[in-house]
Scaffold this motif. Structure first.
Motif, PDB file in Angstrom:
ATOM      1  N   LEU A   1       0.824  -1.197   0.000  1.00  0.00           N
ATOM      2  CA  LEU A   1       0.000   0.000   0.000  1.00  0.00           C
ATOM      3  C   LEU A   1       0.868   1.260   0.000  1.00  0.00           C
ATOM      4  CD1 LEU A   1      -2.898   0.950   0.089  1.00  0.00           C
ATOM      5  CD2 LEU A   1      -2.816   0.806   2.576  1.00  0.00           C
TER       6      LEU A   1
ATOM      7  N   PHE B   1      -8.681   5.839   0.593  1.00  0.00           N
ATOM      8  CA  PHE B   1      -7.805   5.439   1.698  1.00  0.00           C
ATOM      9  C   PHE B   1      -7.068   6.650   2.269  1.00  0.00           C
ATOM     10  CE2 PHE B   1      -3.572   4.489   3.253  1.00  0.00           C
ATOM     11  CZ  PHE B   1      -3.870   3.616   4.281  1.00  0.00           C
TER      12      PHE B   1
ATOM     13  N   ARG C   1      -9.775   4.038  -5.098  1.00  0.00           N
ATOM     14  CA  ARG C   1      -9.606   3.396  -3.800  1.00  0.00           C
ATOM     15  C   ARG C   1      -8.497   4.084  -3.007  1.00  0.00           C
ATOM     16  NH1 ARG C   1      -9.251  -2.894  -4.555  1.00  0.00           N
ATOM     17  NH2 ARG C   1     -10.887  -2.731  -6.104  1.00  0.00           N
TER      18      ARG C   1
ATOM     19  N   SER D   1      -7.856   7.827   5.957  1.00  0.00           N
ATOM     20  CA  SER D   1      -6.908   7.613   7.054  1.00  0.00           C
ATOM     21  C   SER D   1      -6.448   8.946   7.636  1.00  0.00           C
ATOM     22  CB  SER D   1      -5.716   6.783   6.589  1.00  0.00           C
ATOM     23  OG  SER D   1      -5.067   7.426   5.531  1.00  0.00           O
TER      24      SER D   1
END
Lengths: 501, 361
Positions: free
Chosen positions: B225, B252, B248, B256
């Motif tokens: 990632l 993320f 995506r 986050s």
């Protein structure tokens, strides 16, 4: 022969770490078509940039028509009668032909007068072009005409053309040559930069050959074979890829009615592309850039997803799979744009190996990356593909075009693909590296993999393809055995003529 | 003539030297500004950088360093992920407020029940609040292609209005004699984010900050990632080729960073601040942007940068009271740090050369 127009005397230019030109001297006569020949990185571009006032020489002098000539900027060079058609066009797609030409002029005339002038010049030189059309709608060949007419309107004494035929079909090349010969007959000199040897042999009467920034010879290209010229250019004897006899294996990859809407305003759509790819073959897909090559590669690699059954591998639908899922199945790809697409410019070669080899070389477990193995794989690519670089820790953009291309192709080939799709595998790569890359693709096919080579370079496709098809405005022609084609027929196909017959 | 020339590969040495040079340049530039304001520049610089650590009252200031540094580090770690991937969350301040409101709202709702589950639930809700607030720009960007910079920034002002409304309405202390502001969570044992050791400044936020630093470091260096985040920042097309799903990744990165900002807000409201009130947020969410860049978007760099920035906050407060420097001067001083850093950064990718040009005609 006739009098000298431009004389170069000991021109040198160095950049940090490289000497681009080392005391280059030669003459161009009036009304002469003079070829400037050399591999990528031989110093051709730097030399013409000095003539055109884009770069100042470190040492040396130039004389134009007997007068000393030291252009400080392109405007000065243009005022002295030098015009240049660049390899990459600088045109605005959303503007018309006339508007584009007006933008490049210092004092553009009224638009109606300009349109008349454009029409007149285009008729005189056999370059049909409608001044009112949008550049976005023009083919590459027509765009080049815009650039040429832009130059001719200045009535130049010397016209510099940088790789003019790299984007043209054979028919368009013939038209261009007629124009250039007409210009020559009117006394205009032409400096013609190319690495296509046959062209130079038909068009030019003098050729200056550069190698590593030095002039190695000035000769009459008509008196030398293409092979002799190539060896002067490279400075070594050349190995050509060996021809193979191929028996087509079973079908491995199948595309059925693959269609894709345009991805951007001036993008190309793909229209009902169908083909079957057999094990052991090299399928050559020719065509002029911008006819759907990038889009086709993106669909096959998985960067753009299609309906599941549009692409099948061994009878299984794969059109909906993402790039890494396809890699797991053995479908690998190498896009045309080396820096920024096939490789991340500021990342090192280890990281760039991770970029595509993570799945097949098992460089990760549970999402955690094994950098040691990635480094070893990068080192293997470097060793086996003779990539000239200090090591895996070098960043991608520090490599020369040819070396990076060898790395990009090697990275995929060494992952043992079942299907490999490459776009322009030898674009801008020197002759020796290009030969090595082509050989590696042939070796891969010999081992039973299927290879698709998308290329604009017809010589390349004729050299390595088993079967051939042309891609034109997003449509793929019927696939036929390469041996059945003549250069003329291929040219017609690329221009969009039907393959029937 | 001076000439700028691109390096074949970025210089590691300059990568480390640039922040140090930037701090020195800020001291010089800031000193000049203080001198123009009629203050002794040397004394001002000493008060800002030296006194909080080594003066007579350092025992009071040192724990403050952790208390002020922790939210900055926590937020900046989250932001740095997105910044590396080219996803620009400028609205951490809003996510910080919403995270605090979620956690504090829960605590105020269950008051005065005492239970060991209350504080952990608040932590989860704080992260959730920040996450959800960040999902607004994330979803708008992935669905409609809106600009996340504008949307996330605008949402800061929405969050501030919400904070004001809560302080004056729903969350107002019923026993507060009509003053704005909620009950003080410091006096609610189950909800209080207390210091783990008295007088150390170490509360749960500091612990979480440290965990975030280590976690981020491992992810960036070793995990797929993290690699995909870096790859997207370097070259989006290459990332797509490598199989990264850009949408995506946007979700993320924003999610986050929102969750971490929400956590920072929760630890602040349950600890050092204690109260839902109009002036609860003091700009940590914006300062964290400077911290992220000052720390080179590197987790350990961010930790050091967060502590440095906390130092200028504390030193700045001392300078305000002892020298009478206006607070705007301190903010300008902090801004200079980012300004000089970006300027010095040029040296990482470029060489400066004296060019000798001779033209022979």
């Amino acid at each position: 022969m006739n009098q000298t127009l431009l004389q170069l005397d000991g021109l040198s230019k160095s950049y940090p770490g490289v000497i681009a030109n080392d005391h280059v001297s030669f003459k161009i006569g009036s009304g002469e078509i003079h070829a400037l020949l050399g591999e990528n990185g031989a110093g051709k571009s730097t030399l013409v940039k000095m003539i055109y006032g884009l770069v100042r020489p470190d040492t040396g002098r130039m004389q134009l028509g007997g007068q000393s000539f030291a252009p400080s900027e392109p405007r000065a060079a243009r005022a002295a009668g030098i015009a240049m058609v660049f390899q990459h066009f600088s045109l605005f797609e959303a503007l018309s032909v006339a508007e584009n030409i007006a933008l490049g002029m210092e004092k553009p005339p009224k638009s109606s007068a300009l349109s008349m002038q454009i029409t007149k010049v285009s008729h005189t030189y056999g370059l049909p072009l409608d001044p009112e059309r949008l550049v976005g709608d023009l083919s590459a060949g027509e765009r080049q005409r815009v650039e040429i007419i832009r130059c001719l309107l200045q009535d130049p004494k010397l016209l510099i053309m940088d790789e003019p035929t790299s984007v043209l079909t054979p028919q368009e090349v013939t038209t261009l040559f007629t124009t250039l010969r007409k210009l020559k007959s009117e006394g205009t000199s032409i400096l013609y930069i190319s690495h296509k040897l046959e062209e130079i042999r038909t068009l030019c009467e003098t050729a200056t050959i550069l190698r590593n920034g030095k002039k190695v010879a000035t000769c009459d290209p008509r008196e030398n074979s293409a092979r002799q010229l190539a060896e002067m250019m490279v400075g070594a004897t050349l190995n050509y890829a060996k021809a193979r006899t191929v028996k087509l294996g079973e079908v491995i990859l199948k595309a059925s009615n693959l269609s894709l809407p345009p991805q951007s305003a001036f993008g190309t759509s793909l229209k009902n592309i169908s083909f079957q790819l057999h094990k052991g073959e090299v399928l050559g897909i020719g065509g002029v850039a911008g006819n759907g090559q990038d889009e086709l590669l993106a669909c096959l690699s998985g960067e753009v997803l299609t309906s599941p059954n549009a692409i099948q591998l061994n009878g299984n639908n794969v059109g909906h799979l993402t790039p890494n899922l396809r890699r797991a199945l053995g479908i690998l790809a190498a896009p045309e744009e080396r820096l920024g697409h096939a490789a991340a410019p500021d990342m090192d070669l280890t990281e760039n190996s991770m970029l595509t080899a993570m799945v097949r070389k098992k460089l990760s477990s549970a999402g955690f990356l094994n950098w040691k193995q990635a480094r070893e794989f990068a080192q293997r690519v470097i060793d086996e593909f003779d990539v000239r670089t200090p090591g895996p820790q070098s960043v991608a953009r520090s490599l020369s075009g040819g070396n990076l291309q060898k790395f990009v192709i090697g990275r995929e080939v060494l992952q043992d693909p079942n299907v490999l799709i490459v776009n322009q595998p030898t674009w801008g790569v020197d002759a020796a590296a290009a030969a090595a890359i082509r050989q590696s693709l042939l070796d891969l096919a010999s081992k039973g993999a299927a290879v698709i080579v998308i290329s604009q370079d017809l010589d390349e496709l004729m050299e390595i393809s088993t079967r051939f098809a042309a891609l034109n405005t997003g449509k793929l022609s019927e696939i036929q055995s390469m041996a059945k084609f003549s250069l003329d027929e291929i040219g017609l196909l690329l221009g969009g003529a039907d393959a029937a017959g | 003539m001076l000439r700028v020339e691109k390096r074949p590969s970025p210089s590691k040495t300059w990568g480390y030297l640039a922040p140090i040079l930037a701090v020195i340049a800020t001291m010089i530039g800031g000193g000049m500004m203080f001198a123009l304001l009629g203050k002794d520049p040397f004394e001002a610089i000493r008060i800002i950088f030296y006194d909080p650590l080594f003066s007579e009252f350092a025992w009071y200031y040192r724990p403050q360093l952790l208390i002020k540094g922790a939210p900055l580090i926590l937020i900046a770690i989250g932001l740095s992920m997105g910044f590396r991937a080219g996803v620009w969350n400028i609205g951490a301040e809003g996510q910080y407020i919403i995270g605090a409101l979620f956690g504090a709202g829960f605590a105020l709702a269950v008051y005065p029940t005492e239970s060991v589950f209350i504080f952990p639930s608040m932590i989860i809700l704080g992260a959730l609040g920040g996450f959800l607030w960040a999902m607004i720009p994330a979803i708008l960007k992935t669905k409609f292609g809106t600009n996340e910079i504008l949307v996330s920034l605008m949402l800061v002002y929405v969050a501030e209005q919400l904070l004001a409304s809560m302080s004056l309405g729903l969350m107002k202390n019923p026993e507060g004699f009509g003053f704005p502001g909620s009950r003080n969570l410091q006096q609610y044992a189950s909800a209080h984010n207390a210091e783990l050791w008295i007088g150390s400044g170490v509360h749960m936020g500091v612990v979480f900050g440290l965990i975030a630093v280590i976690f981020a470091y491992v992810m960036l260096a070793r995990h797929q990632l993290g690699f995909h985040i870096r790859l997207t920042g370097e070259s989006p097309k290459a990332a797509r080729f490598a199989g990264v799903n850009p949408n995506r990744l946007i979700i993320f990165c924003l999610g986050s960073s929102g969750a971490l900002a929400g956590l920072a807000g929760l630890f602040e409201i349950a600890g050092p601040s204690g109260q839902v009130n109009i002036d609860f947020n003091v700009g940590y969410g914006f300062t964290a942007i400077i911290v992220a860049f000052l720390g080179r978007l590197n987790p350990f760099g961010i930790m050091l940068a967060g502590l440095l920035m906390a130092l200028t906050y504390i030193g700045g407060e001392i300078a305000q009271s002892s020298l009478g420097l206006p607070s705007a001067a301190i903010q300008a001083f902090q801004g200079m740090l980012l300004f000089f850093l970006l300027a010095v950064d040029l040296l990482t990718n470029f060489k400066i050369k004296w060019a000798k040009t001779e033209i022979i005609v």
